[in-house]
Write a protein that holds these residues in place. Structure first.
Motif, short mmCIF file in Angstrom:
data_model
loop_
_atom_site.label_atom_id
_atom_site.label_comp_id
_atom_site.label_asym_id
_atom_site.label_seq_id
_atom_site.Cartn_x
_atom_site.Cartn_y
_atom_site.Cartn_z
N LEU A 148 -6.44 7.39 5.49
CA LEU A 148 -5.53 7.79 4.10
C LEU A 148 -6.60 8.01 3.24
CD1 LEU A 148 -2.71 7.58 3.12
CD2 LEU A 148 -2.88 5.51 2.19
N SER A 149 -6.29 9.32 2.77
CA SER A 149 -7.44 9.89 1.48
C SER A 149 -8.90 9.63 2.09
CB SER A 149 -7.28 9.16 0.37
OG SER A 149 -5.94 9.01 -0.28
N CYS A 198 1.09 11.42 7.59
CA CYS A 198 0.00 10.38 8.27
C CYS A 198 0.51 10.26 9.62
CB CYS A 198 -0.48 9.12 7.59
SG CYS A 198 -1.31 9.49 6.11
N HIS A 232 3.09 7.14 7.57
CA HIS A 232 3.20 6.41 6.12
C HIS A 232 4.59 6.71 5.66
CE1 HIS A 232 2.87 5.92 1.77
NE2 HIS A 232 1.73 5.95 1.94
N GLU A 251 -9.90 -2.15 4.21
CA GLU A 251 -10.76 -0.83 4.25
C GLU A 251 -11.98 -1.10 4.84
OE1 GLU A 251 -10.94 1.17 0.49
OE2 GLU A 251 -12.85 2.31 1.35
N LEU A 257 0.76 -1.41 -0.02
CA LEU A 257 -0.03 -0.06 0.17
C LEU A 257 0.82 1.27 0.01
CD1 LEU A 257 -3.05 1.24 0.55
CD2 LEU A 257 -2.30 1.28 2.82
N TRP A 258 2.06 1.14 0.75
CA TRP A 258 2.87 2.31 0.82
C TRP A 258 3.39 2.71 -0.49
CZ3 TRP A 258 1.23 3.25 5.23
CH2 TRP A 258 1.21 2.49 6.34
N ASP A 275 2.13 1.90 -3.35
CA ASP A 275 1.21 1.95 -4.29
C ASP A 275 0.53 3.46 -4.29
OD1 ASP A 275 1.22 -0.44 -5.06
OD2 ASP A 275 -0.46 -1.17 -3.97
N THR A 276 0.73 3.98 -3.00
CA THR A 276 0.16 5.53 -2.80
C THR A 276 1.18 6.60 -2.69
OG1 THR A 276 0.28 4.82 -0.56
CG2 THR A 276 -1.87 4.67 -1.76
N VAL A 277 2.31 6.13 -2.76
CA VAL A 277 3.63 7.26 -2.80
C VAL A 277 4.67 6.84 -3.59
CG1 VAL A 277 5.24 8.54 -1.74
CG2 VAL A 277 2.89 8.52 -0.80
N HIS A 278 5.02 7.63 -4.75
CA HIS A 278 6.11 7.09 -5.74
C HIS A 278 7.31 8.26 -5.49
CE1 HIS A 278 3.45 4.48 -7.64
NE2 HIS A 278 2.36 5.41 -7.64
N SER A 332 -4.85 -4.27 -0.39
CA SER A 332 -3.83 -4.51 -0.81
C SER A 332 -3.31 -5.74 0.23
CB SER A 332 -2.69 -3.52 -1.18
OG SER A 332 -2.56 -2.85 -0.12
#
Ligand code: FES
Length: 523
Positions: free
Chosen positions: A288-289, A127, A185, A263, A17-18, A20-23, A331
């Motif tokens: 998150l979001s 976060c 995060h 979730e 998840l980490w 996938d959500t921050v590049h 995920s």
């Protein structure tokens, strides 16, 4: 409610998840020889933090990473920032004495504070939340261990309290709560530090694999691509020390563990939970979001000795359903960690005779605080400043350590794997394999490792680990070959994913490239 069915329709590939959500930004490989003051090998939390600290002190630093930044354990963590590393303080007091057990707590507590202050000072959106860390018992035996641990907290002056119920719907005997710990995060946090490195002009090279070190007046890191990095100091912050002249592979035990991100519509209780006993279970919330999520982890086992990956994930899904009720798995991923023989990481000079080569390894899953304290400790060492934790983490302490017994137990088990694998005949044949499946099969009376890809094309490897000759096992969940001896892992076609092995599995045959009989070629 059937706990195991709610998540059954999840069929995604494993991905964190980490990540996938921050590049994080991408960097080019090194393509020339260079000279610097300190070269840092490994772009996880330890390497990035060390680069940040050293560059902030005005030192000329280069950071290299074999794959992409945070593509090792730092991108796959539970991201709990805590000094409560399961049940550890009673054991540390018994093995190291009260003073060193106290130092262990303080080193981690300072790292926790340092992360919090950095986030606050630079207003990093990561976060970040303060939460208590809680280790809980579900049996009388575990409850006794918790009570002993509480007594150790009291002796060492560690804040903590016994509680007898949790906000989670779990039947417990008791639990030990350490207040004012934190979670975040990890990639949002590292993104800030990487941006700072770029701002300070620190060269970063990805896809640059360090192959070995030439020792001399000044060490030289040689990359697999053949380039040389001359430096006064080398910091080995890779997942497993790529340069291992001290036989670290015999002094660390590799373990895999698994994580789900789920979730839910309901509010997820706060707190970072860990079971005191087996099966290991870990739980924490994440917002998150605007979505309520929980990270559910555990199912630890020694590398190459577990069940199918999907079985581990299904068990965690059952736990998630029991604790959260209605939820959706978004995920799933797994990670590999190393534990040293006495459970205290190896951080410091690799040996007295090579004072400019430094290592940091064996974090036992507690990489957020340990990686940070390692970066601080190595920075002090390189800048020739006193650090109160150097002796505790000294990688050379093994010679006088009472845990020598574990050395023989662990290596005795390894010898068993070495022999057992060779003698076992496989009852499977190539024709038994479906598409996207692998196994050890029998070919003309010999063992061979075979993977049939999604298009039905076959790649066949020799299952002898090129490190020291143990037999690798097939991991169907991750499509990898895993070595039960020292944790090396290889892709389906034999390429090295995790050391200590430096060479790939010998490829016997591949329908992709028709390179039957290809030998080991990498250095
Ligand atoms: Fe050492 Fe495989 S990792 S023999």
């Amino acid at each position: 409610m059937d706990e195991n069915r709610m998540n059954d329709d999840f069929s995604e590939e494993n991905s964190s998840l980490w990540r996938d959500t921050v590049h994080l930004p991408a960097f080019k490989p090194l393509e020339t020889d260079i000279e610097t003051e300190a070269v840092i090998v490994g772009g996880g939390i330890t390497g990035i933090t060390a680069a940040y600290l050293l560059a902030s002190e005005g030192m000329k630093v280069v950071l290299i990473e074999a794959a992409q930044l945070a593509s090792g354990t730092s991108g796959y963590t539970t991201a709990k920032i805590t000094s409560q590393h399961g049940l550890i303080y009673d054991e540390l007091m018994a093995h190291f004495g009260e003073e060193k057990a106290g130092l262990y707590y303080r080193a981690n507590h300072e790292a926790l504070d340092w992360i919090g202050q950095l986030i606050q000072k630079h207003e990093v959106h990561a976060c970040y939340e303060m939460q208590p860390a809680i280790v809980y018992a579900t049996t009388d035996k575990e409850a006794e261990l918790i009570e002993k641990e509480k007594a150790a907290y009291d002796k060492l002056g560690i804040p903590g309290s016994l509680v007898y119920s949790l906000d989670l719907p779990l039947a417990i005997k008791n639990a030990l709560l350490m207040p004012d710990q934190a979670q975040f995060h990890p990639l949002m946090y590292l993104h800030f530090m990487v941006s700072e490195l770029v701002r300070m002009g620190v060269p970063i090279y990805e896809n640059t694999l360090a192959a070995t070190i030439e020792t001399g007046q000044s060490p030289v890191v040689l990359t697999k691509q053949g380039y040389r990095i001359l430096a006064r100091d080398v910091l080995i912050c890779s997942h497993f020390p790529f340069y291992d002249n001290r036989f670290y592979f015999t002094r660390m035990v590799p373990e895999r563990s698994y994580l789900l991100a789920c979730e839910t519509e309901s509010v997820v209780p706060g707190g970072m939970y860990l079971s005191a006993g087996d099966p290991k279970r870990s739980f924490r919330s994440l917002s998150l979001s605007g979505k309520n999520m929980a990270l559910v982890g555990g199912e630890n086992h020694k590398t190459g000795r577990g069940e199918s990956t999907e079985t581990h994930f299904q068990r965690l899904a059952g736990f998630a359903n029991a604790v959260l009720g209605e939820n959706r798995r978004i995920s799933q991923w797994s990670a590999q960690d190393y534990t040293t023989l006495d459970k205290v990481p190896y951080i410091g000079k690799i040996s007295a005779s090579q004072p400019h080569i430094h290592i940091a390894a064996g974090y036992r899953k507690w990489g957020m605080t340990t990686g940070t304290l390692a970066a601080k400790l190595l920075t002090d060492q390189i800048l020739e400043r006193e650090n109160p934790y150097s002796e505790l983490y000294n990688p050379s302490r093994f010679e006088a350590d009472p845990m020598i017994k574990n050395f023989f137990i662990e290596n005795g088990e390894i010898a068993g794997h070495l022999i057992k694998g060779k003698l076992e005949k496989s009852g499977k044949f190539l024709a038994d394999l479906g598409d996207d499946q692998g196994a050890i099969v029998s070919m003309n009376g010999q063992r061979a490792g075979v993977y049939k890809n999604k298009e039905g094309k076959v790649v066949m490897v020799d299952t002898t680990c090129p490190h020291l000759g143990c037999e690798v096992n097939w991991n169907q969940g991750e499509r990898t070959w895993d070595c039960p001896c020292h944790g090396s892992r290889f892709s389906a076609d034999g390429a090295v994913i995790d050391g200590p092995a430096q060479k790939p599995l010998r490829k016997i045959y591949s329908e992709e490239s028709s390179d039957a009989g290809e030998q080991n070629t990498s250095s």
